[in-house]
Design a protein around this motif. Structure first.
Motif, PDB file in Angstrom:
ATOM      1  N   PHE A 121     -20.412 -16.044  -6.542  1.00 53.16           N
ATOM      2  CA  PHE A 121     -20.312 -17.035  -5.410  1.00 53.16           C
ATOM      3  C   PHE A 121     -20.912 -16.156  -3.968  1.00 53.16           C
ATOM      4  N   SER A 122     -21.258 -17.164  -3.046  1.00 52.98           N
ATOM      5  CA  SER A 122     -21.476 -16.562  -1.594  1.00 52.98           C
ATOM      6  C   SER A 122     -20.456 -17.282  -0.681  1.00 52.98           C
ATOM      7  N   LEU A 123     -19.634 -16.577  -0.150  1.00 47.47           N
ATOM      8  CA  LEU A 123     -18.640 -16.929   0.732  1.00 47.47           C
ATOM      9  C   LEU A 123     -18.813 -16.723   2.249  1.00 47.47           C
ATOM     10  N   GLU A 124     -18.782 -17.765   3.105  1.00 48.03           N
ATOM     11  CA  GLU A 124     -19.296 -17.483   4.690  1.00 48.03           C
ATOM     12  C   GLU A 124     -17.648 -16.726   5.195  1.00 48.03           C
ATOM     13  N   ILE A 125     -17.788 -15.528   5.334  1.00 47.99           N
ATOM     14  CA  ILE A 125     -16.515 -14.642   5.975  1.00 47.99           C
ATOM     15  C   ILE A 125     -17.344 -13.680   6.807  1.00 47.99           C
ATOM     16  N   GLU A 126     -16.727 -13.783   8.045  1.00 44.22           N
ATOM     17  CA  GLU A 126     -17.129 -12.897   9.250  1.00 44.22           C
ATOM     18  C   GLU A 126     -16.351 -11.599   9.283  1.00 44.22           C
ATOM     19  N   PRO A 127     -16.656 -10.322   8.862  1.00 41.38           N
ATOM     20  CA  PRO A 127     -16.175  -9.176   8.924  1.00 41.38           C
ATOM     21  C   PRO A 127     -15.829  -8.804  10.465  1.00 41.38           C
ATOM     22  N   ASP A 128     -14.659  -8.314  10.779  1.00 39.41           N
ATOM     23  CA  ASP A 128     -14.187  -8.101  12.070  1.00 39.41           C
ATOM     24  C   ASP A 128     -15.019  -7.087  12.919  1.00 39.41           C
ATOM     25  N   ASP A 129     -15.491  -6.193  11.963  1.00 41.24           N
ATOM     26  CA  ASP A 129     -16.610  -5.124  12.714  1.00 41.24           C
ATOM     27  C   ASP A 129     -18.005  -5.677  12.702  1.00 41.24           C
ATOM     28  N   PRO A 130     -18.371  -5.871  14.173  1.00 47.02           N
ATOM     29  CA  PRO A 130     -19.813  -6.612  14.175  1.00 47.02           C
ATOM     30  C   PRO A 130     -20.830  -5.703  13.622  1.00 47.02           C
ATOM     31  N   GLU A 131     -20.804  -4.572  13.409  1.00 42.72           N
ATOM     32  CA  GLU A 131     -21.831  -3.910  12.881  1.00 42.72           C
ATOM     33  C   GLU A 131     -21.777  -4.197  11.163  1.00 42.72           C
ATOM     34  N   LEU A 144     -22.648 -13.531   4.768  1.00 43.69           N
ATOM     35  CA  LEU A 144     -22.249 -13.938   3.364  1.00 43.69           C
ATOM     36  C   LEU A 144     -21.721 -12.597   2.442  1.00 43.69           C
ATOM     37  N   ILE A 145     -20.547 -13.194   2.115  1.00 46.75           N
ATOM     38  CA  ILE A 145     -19.769 -11.990   1.133  1.00 46.75           C
ATOM     39  C   ILE A 145     -20.007 -12.441  -0.212  1.00 46.75           C
TER      40      ILE A 145
END
Length: 441
Positions: A121-131, A144-145
């Motif tokens: 699966f490819s999940l649309e999740i935005e990590p907190d760290d911009p880098e 994508l995670i």
């Protein structure tokens, strides 16, 4: 992909390399790597600049580059998995990305596991760290995670429960699936085999090459794996990175020097044995193989156990050749024995002849006129060597070699003379090695 097809990938790679153009990229201190080559495997000691070079290539290539630094990516993905408990619920909202049948076969071979089922699966999740979020933006603005569900022998589990080796392989091929429609990419991989046992490395590299050749991609990867370095060196795809005295990274290629990787490889297990008539014949056979295939000579033992050809002929008659031998045998008869050897029986190992129709000691004695080359290799001067050579001129060839050995050390003489003969006679040397390979096969 069967084992035979894995091996055939290297043949396709060599053909593609011959047809490729040239796209040099300067590594440092006037040395370059060629980005047009289908595969470049980078190796070197820690701190040699492998990861730095991959990042420089990413910046240089722009949109053509796909950098996958699995250490960092797997670490960040696992941090995300531990920080949330809604991944399973999120997968109910999206369709699986794969894997395709081909990618599933790749995964199963590399990991060594025949799954009952597997879903990516490819999940649309935005990590907190911009880098970190930026490293997970693959083909668009959304991070994508990857998330994996697997069933093996009736047991179901997810990415969270996978070992690092299994997870990193799924992660890598998940990334490749995201880019399956893209052409002309330069795939940059930073130690993709780091979490794998040695048994999986050969399959990993073969399958990566297969994907890249099929998609018209180029591959540049770094590794510490001895198996991968040895494979790449043998197939002329290895580049050694080193730091010179000025602190600059330099590149040396196996196409220019087959021994370039020797400092990174432990001595390999013996897989071949050559029997010879006597000590001089043994030394000559070893030097001939070393001149053509320096990696093979490290895996070969050269033996002599008798005085003359009698014991070799008995071995040639009676030593059996099993269907799938773990160790290969061959017999190196002196050149003056041509015409005396009977045909090789079925299921017996073959014999070959050392170059020319002469005794090995005669070949060595023929080098007496190469005074300058001999003096340099024997660590003496021409002024000292000339009178000694004059004093043994006319001796029987065996006595000539023996007396030179008494003067300068027999181990050194039996190393220097055969190596110099091989250097001066490359054509005959190549023929002997090809005949030896045929006898082994």
């Amino acid at each position: 992909m069967r084992a035979a097809k894995e091996a055939a990938v290297w043949g396709s790679l060599i053909k593609a390399r011959a047809e490729a153009g040239s796209e040099p990229f300067e590594v440092g201190s006037g040395t370059t790597i060629d980005l047009a080559r289908p595969c470049t495997v980078l190796g070197g000691r820690n701190g040699a600049g492998k990861s730095r070079l991959l990042r420089k290539l990413e910046a240089h290539l722009g949109d053509r580059a796909l950098l996958v630094d699995l250490h960092h990516l797997t670490e960040q993905a696992l941090i995300l998995y531990r920080s949330r408990d809604d991944f399973d619920a999120m997968t109910d909202e999206v369709d699986p990305l794969g894997p395709s049948d081909d990618r599933l076969k790749d995964i199963q071979k590399i990991v060594g596991r025949s799954y009952d089922s597997i879903d990516w699966f490819s999940l649309e999740i935005e990590p907190d760290d911009p880098e970190v979020a930026d490293r997970f933006r693959w083909l668009g603005d959304q991070s994508l995670i990857p998330y994996f569900r697997a069933t093996y022998r009736g047991h179901s589990y997810t990415s969270k429960d996978m070992g690092l080796g299994e997870f990193s392989v799924h992660f890598l091929f998940w990334v490749l699936e995201l880019f399956r429609e893209e052409q002309g990419i330069v795939l940059l991989l930073d130690e993709p085999d780091a979490y794998l046992p040695p048994v999986g490395v050969h399959s990993l590299l073969a399958r990566l090459l297969h994907v890249c050749l099929k998609r018209n991609w180029s591959l540049v990867l770094s590794t510490h794996s001895e198996e991968m370095i040895a494979l790449a060196t043998y197939n002329q795809g290895f580049t050694l990175l080193q730091v010179n005295e000025a602190g600059e990274t330099t590149a040396s290629h196996s196409t220019d020097d087959p021994m370039v990787a020797i400092s990174l490889l432990s001595r390999p297990p013996v897989d071949s044995i050559v029997f010879a008539e006597d000590e001089s014949a043994c030394a000559l056979a070893r030097a001939l193989v070393a001149a053509v295939d320096p990696l093979q000579v490290r895996r070969t033992v050269f033996l002599w156990g008798g005085d003359g050809d009698g014991y070799l002929k008995e071995l040639h008659k009676h030593l059996p050749k099993p269907p799938q031998p773990e160790v290969r045998f061959a017999y190196a008869f002196d050149g003056d024995q041509r015409g005396t050897l009977g045909a090789t029986k079925d299921k017996r190992w073959g014999g070959v002849f050392l170059p020319t129709d002469e005794d090995p000691d005669e070949l060595m004695q023929s080098l007496a006129s190469e005074v300058a080359a001999l003096a340099e290799r024997l660590m003496t001067t021409e002024e000292r060597l000339r009178p000694f050579l004059a004093s043994i001129e006319g001796e029987d060839c065996h006595d000539w070699v023996n007396k030179l050995g008494e003067e300068y050390g027999r181990p050194l003489v039996l190393q220097v003379l055969p190596a110099l003969w091989a250097e001066l006679h490359p054509g005959e040397t190549q023929v002997f090695v090809e005949e030896l390979r045929a006898a082994w096969s």
